[in-house]
Design a protein around this motif. Structure first.
Motif, PDB file in Angstrom:
ATOM      1  N   MET A 178     -49.238 -25.168  30.309  1.00 37.47           N
ATOM      2  CA  MET A 178     -49.607 -26.358  31.307  1.00 37.47           C
ATOM      3  C   MET A 178     -48.584 -27.299  30.939  1.00 37.47           C
ATOM      4  N   MET A 179     -48.312 -27.564  29.721  1.00 38.69           N
ATOM      5  CA  MET A 179     -47.638 -28.660  29.101  1.00 38.69           C
ATOM      6  C   MET A 179     -46.037 -28.198  29.452  1.00 38.69           C
ATOM      7  N   TYR A 180     -45.962 -26.980  29.512  1.00 40.93           N
ATOM      8  CA  TYR A 180     -44.417 -26.299  29.986  1.00 40.93           C
ATOM      9  C   TYR A 180     -43.973 -26.783  31.072  1.00 40.93           C
ATOM     10  N   TYR A 181     -44.985 -26.628  32.077  1.00 47.27           N
ATOM     11  CA  TYR A 181     -44.743 -26.931  33.657  1.00 47.27           C
ATOM     12  C   TYR A 181     -44.613 -28.415  33.701  1.00 47.27           C
ATOM     13  N   GLN A 182     -45.277 -29.369  32.891  1.00 53.81           N
ATOM     14  CA  GLN A 182     -45.227 -30.626  32.981  1.00 53.81           C
ATOM     15  C   GLN A 182     -43.755 -31.096  32.521  1.00 53.81           C
ATOM     16  N   TYR A 183     -43.327 -30.416  31.643  1.00 58.78           N
ATOM     17  CA  TYR A 183     -42.131 -30.702  30.890  1.00 58.78           C
ATOM     18  C   TYR A 183     -40.773 -30.368  31.806  1.00 58.78           C
ATOM     19  N   ILE A 184     -41.158 -29.283  32.798  1.00 57.38           N
ATOM     20  CA  ILE A 184     -40.003 -29.093  33.530  1.00 57.38           C
ATOM     21  C   ILE A 184     -40.172 -29.828  34.913  1.00 57.38           C
ATOM     22  N   ILE A 185     -41.400 -30.332  35.219  1.00 53.07           N
ATOM     23  CA  ILE A 185     -41.291 -31.404  36.359  1.00 53.07           C
ATOM     24  C   ILE A 185     -40.847 -32.620  35.928  1.00 53.07           C
ATOM     25  N   ASP A 186     -41.153 -33.335  34.517  1.00 52.92           N
ATOM     26  CA  ASP A 186     -40.576 -34.535  34.096  1.00 52.92           C
ATOM     27  C   ASP A 186     -38.966 -34.420  33.777  1.00 52.92           C
ATOM     28  N   TYR A 187     -38.670 -32.996  33.520  1.00 50.58           N
ATOM     29  CA  TYR A 187     -37.136 -32.957  33.269  1.00 50.58           C
ATOM     30  C   TYR A 187     -36.352 -32.987  34.754  1.00 50.58           C
ATOM     31  N   TYR A 188     -37.255 -32.503  35.670  1.00 52.57           N
ATOM     32  CA  TYR A 188     -36.584 -32.461  37.131  1.00 52.57           C
ATOM     33  C   TYR A 188     -36.655 -33.820  37.667  1.00 52.57           C
ATOM     34  N   ASN A 189     -37.557 -34.723  37.494  1.00 53.48           N
ATOM     35  CA  ASN A 189     -37.839 -35.979  37.868  1.00 53.48           C
ATOM     36  C   ASN A 189     -36.579 -36.839  37.313  1.00 53.48           C
TER      37      ASN A 189
END
Lengths: 121, 367
Positions: free
Chosen positions: B1-12
């Motif tokens: 879950m943390m990993y996906y959140q990290y990707i979304i933040d990175y994308y944003n």
């Protein structure tokens, strides 16, 4: 008594089937080819007593089949060619290459049987 | 879950343009995946269909052969043949199967003659295939009508003459052509009677196809072509002129001579050419008298006629045109002169240079 073997090279499957049925009824063994390449393989492997070939066929034409028989295999097996309207020059070439007889389409299967028998007698 | 959140933040955190490119890439990738799946499904569907067609073709071919060889001389149709017809009748209402049956029948019809060809035609009637072809003639789409006519032509169905003949002036040239070929294939020269009522143009290509069809027949007894030579449709006249030449219609020479004053130049030129072929000496004096009023093409054609039909009394006329402005006429005139008066022809080389065309002189020396 061994049945006489005939190679029939014709790309029209319905006509092939029709002639196969008719000639088998007359006591011949039919080897069917749908193109010139298959016809050459059958001739090389089975040494037939007669070859019936259409002029226009995929891969190798009837003329190439006759040329292969007469020049490469050096066999004098009788050959009857089938030609359509407008292929008169092809028929002449076929005779020059060593064909023994020809039949113009549309033809009567009964007449073909008579010619086959005449050539095999 | 943390990993996906990290990707979304990175994308944003990306600038707007980079995010847009990622979105577009994602959409395109999805489209490619969807299209690939679709393609796979279509291919498997087509393969399945091909297999079905091949299987049906094999079955049907076997039935057809059985039908053809199970006839007997006592009755028109044997019991076996009747059962095969019944079996096929059940398949005919399905369009795809009907299409296969027709293609197999037609393939064989082209290859065999005599009784077998007649048997195939009987099968075509008895299975009801003919009714489908006739029903096509009532369709509102021109291409369906053309297909129907084509099928009736291929199976040599002459009973439908009236139903087909009404399309002779159809607005679509494809339907007209089909109708013309049907009539000529079925009724030979008699079929050409459609020319009496043809108001639409008959293209050169259609004319060639009709002539080719006519030449296939053994009976080459042509009917009266005079009415067509007098037609108000110029293309019909042009076609009739071709018929006159091919079938050596010497008896229509008078009508051809009348056509020398036709309003269309192409027809006048063709008429001169046909008269040349038919030895129309009667036209010679008439053309000679009007020579200066003729177009250049007609003049050239006339000299070609003269080359074939020349007599010694034509010499003054030929001599007069030895220095015509057109080189082709000069050449023809020289050839004609050579054939009727070799001495005069030889004397031409002694003319002073200013009285002869250099091109002609060069030619004289090579003839």
């Amino acid at each position: 008594m061994d049945k006489k073997k005939i190679v029939l090279a014709e790309d029209n499957s319905t006509l092939s089937l029709l002639l196969k049925f008719r000639l088998e009824k007359e006591g011949f063994e039919l080897l069917m080819a749908v193109d010139g390449k298959e016809a050459i393989e059958l001739i090389e492997n089975h040494n037939p007593d007669l070859v019936l070939t259409d002029i226009m066929m995929p891969f190798f034409s009837g003329l190439e089949v006759i040329s292969h028989m007469r020049n490469k295999l050096e066999v004098d097996t009788p050959v009857i060619v089938f030609s359509s309207a407008g292929q008169e020059e092809m028929v002449l070439k076929a005779f020059n290459l060593g064909a023994n007889d020809f039949m113009g389409k549309p033809f009567s299967p009964n007449e073909l049987v008579i010619r086959v028998k005449r050539l095999l007698s | 879950m943390m990993y996906y959140q990290y990707i979304i933040d990175y994308y944003n955190e990306f600038p707007f343009l980079v995010r847009l490119i990622w979105i577009i890439s994602g959409i395109l990738f999805s489209i490619i995946v969807l299209l690939t799946i679709y393609l796979k499904l279509v291919r498997s569907f087509l393969r399945r269909k091909d297999k079905e067609i091949a299987k049906f073709k094999d079955d049907y071919e076997a039935s057809l052969i059985e039908y053809l060889y199970s006839g007997n001389e006592q009755e028109e149709l044997s019991e076996v043949q009747k059962s095969i017809i019944l079996k096929l009748k059940e398949e005919v209402p399905f369009k795809s199967k009907r299409k296969i049956i027709i293609s197999i029948l037609y393939n064989l019809m082209n290859e065999v003659s005599g009784e077998m060809s007649d048997s195939i035609k009987i099968l075509y009637y008895e299975t009801g295939l003919i009714d489908y072809a006739i029903s096509r003639l009532s369709n509102k789409n021109w291409y369906i009508i053309a297909k129907g006519i084509g099928e009736l032509t291929r199976f040599k169905i002459d009973e439908t003459h009236d139903k087909v003949a009404k399309f002779i002036n159809h607005p679509r040239s494809e339907v007209r052509k089909g109708t013309q070929l049907y009539l000529v294939n079925m009724f030979r020269f008699e079929g050409l009677k459609f020319l009496n009522t043809l108001s639409a143009p008959l293209s050169e290509w259609h004319q060639v196809q009709l002539l080719e069809t006519l030449q296939k027949f053994d009976d080459q007894q042509i009917c009266d072509i005079k009415p067509w030579l007098k037609s108000t449709n110029d293309t019909v006249v042009s076609f009739a002129i071709k018929l006159a030449q091919i079938y050596n219609q010497f008896e229509v020479k008078d009508v051809l001579i009348e056509l020398l004053s036709h309003k269309a130049k192409e027809i006048r030129v063709s008429v001169i050419e046909v008269l040349t072929h038919l030895y129309g000496v009667e036209a010679k004096d008439m053309l000679k008298a009007n020579f200066n009023e003729l177009s250049l093409d007609e003049q050239i054609s006339f000299f070609a006629l003269l080359e074939k039909l020349v007599i010694p009394t034509d010499e003054p006329f030929v001599e007069k045109h030895l220095f015509h402005k057109n080189f082709e006429i000069q050449l023809l005139a020289l050839n004609i002169l050579k054939s009727i008066n070799i001495d005069k022809y030889m004397g031409l080389t002694n003319l002073p240079k200013d009285e002869k065309s250099p091109a002609m002189l060069k030619l004289v020396n090579t003839i």
